[in-house]
Design a protein around this motif. Sequence first.
Motif, PDB file in Angstrom:
ATOM      1  N   ILE A  67       0.848  -1.206   0.000  1.00 40.94           N
ATOM      2  CA  ILE A  67       0.000   0.000   0.000  1.00 40.94           C
ATOM      3  C   ILE A  67       0.880   1.251   0.000  1.00 40.94           C
ATOM      4  O   ILE A  67       0.615   2.228  -0.704  1.00 40.94           O
ATOM      5  CB  ILE A  67      -0.952   0.006   1.226  1.00 40.94           C
ATOM      6  N   ALA A  68       1.959   1.216   0.810  1.00 38.50           N
ATOM      7  CA  ALA A  68       2.824   2.400   0.972  1.00 38.50           C
ATOM      8  C   ALA A  68       3.833   2.561  -0.164  1.00 38.50           C
ATOM      9  O   ALA A  68       4.593   3.518  -0.171  1.00 38.50           O
ATOM     10  CB  ALA A  68       3.554   2.318   2.319  1.00 38.50           C
ATOM     11  N   GLY A  69       3.849   1.611  -1.084  1.00 38.45           N
ATOM     12  CA  GLY A  69       4.754   1.739  -2.222  1.00 38.45           C
ATOM     13  C   GLY A  69       6.176   1.271  -1.954  1.00 38.45           C
ATOM     14  O   GLY A  69       7.076   1.530  -2.740  1.00 38.45           O
ATOM     15  N   LEU A  70       6.388   0.561  -0.830  1.00 36.23           N
ATOM     16  CA  LEU A  70       7.737   0.044  -0.551  1.00 36.23           C
ATOM     17  C   LEU A  70       8.043  -1.146  -1.437  1.00 36.23           C
ATOM     18  O   LEU A  70       9.197  -1.407  -1.771  1.00 36.23           O
ATOM     19  CB  LEU A  70       7.872  -0.377   0.923  1.00 36.23           C
ATOM     20  N   ILE A  71       7.002  -1.916  -1.752  1.00 35.98           N
ATOM     21  CA  ILE A  71       7.153  -2.969  -2.755  1.00 35.98           C
ATOM     22  C   ILE A  71       6.058  -2.768  -3.792  1.00 35.98           C
ATOM     23  O   ILE A  71       5.006  -2.190  -3.498  1.00 35.98           O
ATOM     24  CB  ILE A  71       7.068  -4.400  -2.156  1.00 35.98           C
ATOM     25  N   ARG A  72       6.330  -3.215  -4.998  1.00 32.13           N
ATOM     26  CA  ARG A  72       5.406  -2.959  -6.100  1.00 32.13           C
ATOM     27  C   ARG A  72       4.386  -4.098  -6.189  1.00 32.13           C
ATOM     28  O   ARG A  72       4.775  -5.264  -6.352  1.00 32.13           O
ATOM     29  CB  ARG A  72       6.219  -2.886  -7.387  1.00 32.13           C
ATOM     30  N   PRO A  73       3.090  -3.791  -6.066  1.00 31.62           N
ATOM     31  CA  PRO A  73       2.097  -4.866  -6.202  1.00 31.62           C
ATOM     32  C   PRO A  73       2.115  -5.440  -7.616  1.00 31.62           C
ATOM     33  O   PRO A  73       2.400  -4.708  -8.561  1.00 31.62           O
ATOM     34  CB  PRO A  73       0.753  -4.170  -5.936  1.00 31.62           C
ATOM     35  N   THR A  74       1.825  -6.733  -7.728  1.00 31.03           N
ATOM     36  CA  THR A  74       1.779  -7.333  -9.067  1.00 31.03           C
ATOM     37  C   THR A  74       0.378  -7.205  -9.662  1.00 31.03           C
ATOM     38  O   THR A  74       0.207  -7.348 -10.864  1.00 31.03           O
ATOM     39  CB  THR A  74       2.210  -8.819  -9.038  1.00 31.03           C
ATOM     40  N   ALA A  75      -0.615  -6.946  -8.840  1.00 31.41           N
ATOM     41  CA  ALA A  75      -1.976  -6.688  -9.340  1.00 31.41           C
ATOM     42  C   ALA A  75      -2.738  -5.912  -8.287  1.00 31.41           C
ATOM     43  O   ALA A  75      -2.338  -5.855  -7.125  1.00 31.41           O
ATOM     44  CB  ALA A  75      -2.689  -8.008  -9.655  1.00 31.41           C
ATOM     45  N   GLY A  76      -3.842  -5.304  -8.724  1.00 27.77           N
ATOM     46  CA  GLY A  76      -4.697  -4.574  -7.789  1.00 27.77           C
ATOM     47  C   GLY A  76      -4.428  -3.086  -7.800  1.00 27.77           C
ATOM     48  O   GLY A  76      -3.513  -2.606  -8.487  1.00 27.77           O
ATOM     49  N   THR A  77      -5.247  -2.361  -7.044  1.00 36.04           N
ATOM     50  CA  THR A  77      -5.138  -0.902  -7.024  1.00 36.04           C
ATOM     51  C   THR A  77      -5.174  -0.369  -5.595  1.00 36.04           C
ATOM     52  O   THR A  77      -5.767  -0.981  -4.700  1.00 36.04           O
ATOM     53  CB  THR A  77      -6.312  -0.249  -7.793  1.00 36.04           C
ATOM     54  N   VAL A  78      -4.534   0.781  -5.418  1.00 38.61           N
ATOM     55  CA  VAL A  78      -4.584   1.516  -4.154  1.00 38.61           C
ATOM     56  C   VAL A  78      -4.983   2.945  -4.508  1.00 38.61           C
ATOM     57  O   VAL A  78      -4.334   3.574  -5.352  1.00 38.61           O
ATOM     58  CB  VAL A  78      -3.207   1.528  -3.445  1.00 38.61           C
ATOM     59  N   HIS A  79      -6.078   3.424  -3.914  1.00 41.25           N
ATOM     60  CA  HIS A  79      -6.514   4.796  -4.177  1.00 41.25           C
ATOM     61  C   HIS A  79      -6.588   5.590  -2.885  1.00 41.25           C
ATOM     62  O   HIS A  79      -7.045   5.091  -1.855  1.00 41.25           O
ATOM     63  CB  HIS A  79      -7.895   4.815  -4.844  1.00 41.25           C
ATOM     64  N   LEU A  80      -6.139   6.833  -2.952  1.00 37.53           N
ATOM     65  CA  LEU A  80      -6.284   7.767  -1.842  1.00 37.53           C
ATOM     66  C   LEU A  80      -7.264   8.826  -2.313  1.00 37.53           C
ATOM     67  O   LEU A  80      -6.946   9.573  -3.260  1.00 37.53           O
ATOM     68  CB  LEU A  80      -4.929   8.402  -1.507  1.00 37.53           C
ATOM     69  N   ASP A  81      -8.439   8.838  -1.716  1.00 37.97           N
ATOM     70  CA  ASP A  81      -9.483   9.777  -2.149  1.00 37.97           C
ATOM     71  C   ASP A  81      -9.737   9.707  -3.651  1.00 37.97           C
ATOM     72  O   ASP A  81      -9.847  10.738  -4.331  1.00 37.97           O
ATOM     73  CB  ASP A  81      -9.066  11.204  -1.787  1.00 37.97           C
ATOM     74  N   GLY A  82      -9.762   8.494  -4.179  1.00 38.07           N
ATOM     75  CA  GLY A  82     -10.055   8.309  -5.598  1.00 38.07           C
ATOM     76  C   GLY A  82      -8.867   8.491  -6.516  1.00 38.07           C
ATOM     77  O   GLY A  82      -8.962   8.201  -7.708  1.00 38.07           O
ATOM     78  N   GLN A  83      -7.750   8.980  -5.987  1.00 36.17           N
ATOM     79  CA  GLN A  83      -6.552   9.169  -6.822  1.00 36.17           C
ATOM     80  C   GLN A  83      -5.666   7.930  -6.715  1.00 36.17           C
ATOM     81  O   GLN A  83      -5.373   7.483  -5.605  1.00 36.17           O
ATOM     82  CB  GLN A  83      -5.744  10.384  -6.343  1.00 36.17           C
ATOM     83  N   PRO A  84      -5.217   7.377  -7.847  1.00 39.92           N
ATOM     84  CA  PRO A  84      -4.404   6.159  -7.766  1.00 39.92           C
ATOM     85  C   PRO A  84      -3.019   6.401  -7.173  1.00 39.92           C
ATOM     86  O   PRO A  84      -2.341   7.354  -7.540  1.00 39.92           O
ATOM     87  CB  PRO A  84      -4.293   5.716  -9.234  1.00 39.92           C
ATOM     88  N   LEU A  85      -2.632   5.542  -6.228  1.00 39.66           N
ATOM     89  CA  LEU A  85      -1.282   5.589  -5.660  1.00 39.66           C
ATOM     90  C   LEU A  85      -0.447   4.434  -6.204  1.00 39.66           C
ATOM     91  O   LEU A  85       0.767   4.417  -6.047  1.00 39.66           O
ATOM     92  CB  LEU A  85      -1.325   5.421  -4.128  1.00 39.66           C
ATOM     93  N   THR A  86      -1.146   3.454  -6.768  1.00 41.14           N
ATOM     94  CA  THR A  86      -0.496   2.224  -7.197  1.00 41.14           C
ATOM     95  C   THR A  86       0.678   2.526  -8.124  1.00 41.14           C
ATOM     96  O   THR A  86       0.545   3.294  -9.062  1.00 41.14           O
ATOM     97  CB  THR A  86      -1.495   1.330  -7.957  1.00 41.14           C
ATOM     98  N   ARG A  87       1.787   1.919  -7.796  1.00 39.91           N
ATOM     99  CA  ARG A  87       3.018   2.000  -8.585  1.00 39.91           C
ATOM    100  C   ARG A  87       3.731   3.347  -8.514  1.00 39.91           C
ATOM    101  O   ARG A  87       4.689   3.576  -9.227  1.00 39.91           O
ATOM    102  CB  ARG A  87       2.773   1.576 -10.043  1.00 39.91           C
ATOM    103  N   LEU A  88       3.261   4.261  -7.633  1.00 43.29           N
ATOM    104  CA  LEU A  88       4.036   5.476  -7.402  1.00 43.29           C
ATOM    105  C   LEU A  88       5.196   5.121  -6.462  1.00 43.29           C
ATOM    106  O   LEU A  88       5.049   4.253  -5.607  1.00 43.29           O
ATOM    107  CB  LEU A  88       3.185   6.558  -6.721  1.00 43.29           C
ATOM    108  N   PRO A  89       6.343   5.800  -6.595  1.00 44.58           N
ATOM    109  CA  PRO A  89       7.423   5.542  -5.634  1.00 44.58           C
ATOM    110  C   PRO A  89       7.006   5.941  -4.218  1.00 44.58           C
ATOM    111  O   PRO A  89       6.174   6.840  -4.041  1.00 44.58           O
ATOM    112  CB  PRO A  89       8.574   6.425  -6.138  1.00 44.58           C
ATOM    113  N   ALA A  90       7.600   5.272  -3.212  1.00 44.23           N
ATOM    114  CA  ALA A  90       7.197   5.489  -1.823  1.00 44.23           C
ATOM    115  C   ALA A  90       7.295   6.963  -1.425  1.00 44.23           C
ATOM    116  O   ALA A  90       6.447   7.471  -0.687  1.00 44.23           O
ATOM    117  CB  ALA A  90       8.066   4.620  -0.904  1.00 44.23           C
TER     118      ALA A  90
END
Length: 241
Positions: A54-77
Motif C-alpha cells: 500500500i505504501a509503495g515500498l514494494i510494487r504490487p503485481t496486481a490490484g489498485t490503491v486509491h487515496l481519495d479516488g486518486q491512484p497511488l499504485t506503482r508510485l514511488p514510496a
Amino acid sequence: MTDLPAARLDVRGLVAGYEGAALVRGVDISVGPGEVVSLFGANGAGKTTTLAAIAGLIRPTAGTVHLDGQPLTRLPASEVVRRGLALVPEDRCLFSQLSVVENLRVAARRVGGDVDVAFARFPALEPLRRRAVGVLSGGEQQMVAIARALVMRPRVLLIDELSLGLAPMIVRDLLLAVRALADESDVAVLLVEQHVRLALDVIDRGYVLRQGSITVSGSAAQLRQQTDLLADSYLGTSVTA
Ligand SMILES: Nc1ncnc2c1ncn2[C@@H]1O[C@H](COP(=O)(O)OP(=O)(O)OP(=O)(O)O)[C@@H](O)[C@H]1O
Ligand SMILES: [Mg+2]
C-alpha cells in the motif's frame, strides 16, 4: 490538527509478494476518514507485506490503491508520502543516537512539515525533546515513531505492530492516542495489532488476514462475537492478551 484534509483509502484486489511469490492474494481494504481499522492475522499471514505494498515500498503485481479516488499504485514510496499516506514501520526505524526533535526534523524536512504538530499531539514527548531516542522506553519510542509519521501531515496513517515488545497498559494508551488522533483530525488509520482484545476496544472495524487472503471482516462488535474465528485465524496464538 484539525487542518488536515480528510481522505479515504481504498485497496482493491491487491496482490504482492517477493521474488514472484504472491504472499498477499487479492486483498480488499477500505478505510474512511476518521476511521480506525485493524488488520489482524498470524505471524507470516502477510500483514507487513500488505502495508508495504500500500505504501509503495514494494510494487504490487496486481490490484489498485486509491487515496481519495486518486491512484497511488506503482508510485514511488516518496511520492506516496507526499500524497498524504504515511507508514509507521514494524521496527520503528528511528535514529537511536539522534534526539526526539532531530528524528522528527528528518521527517519534516522530507515534506516541508512542522515538528510542532507532533508535540501538540503527544505532549508527553515535549520534556523528552532533546533526549536521545535510544535511551527512551519502548512506549516512548513508539510514540516518537507515530509522531514522526504525523509531521509528514498524513491523511492516511498505516501503523505496523504498534504493540511490539510493549506492556498491555502502554499499548492501550497508544491505541487511545491513535483513536483520539482519528477522531479529532479525521485521519484514516489502518493498523496491524496483535493484542486483539485491546484493539477491539478502540477500532471501528477489522479484517483478518490468513495466508494472504481476508477471511473475516466486520465491525468491532461483530468481530467480538467471533473471537473463535479470530483465534482460528491466529492458528493457536492467544487472542486474550
Ligand atoms: N523481504 C522478503 N523476502 C522474501 N520473503 C519475505 C520477505 N519479507 C517477508 N517475507 C515472507 O512473506 C511472508 C509474509 O510476511 P509478512 O512479514 O507480511 O507477515 P506478517 O503478517 O507481517 O507477520 P508478522 O506477524 O510476523 O509480522 C512470510 O512468509 C515472510 O517470511
Ligand atoms: Mg509483520
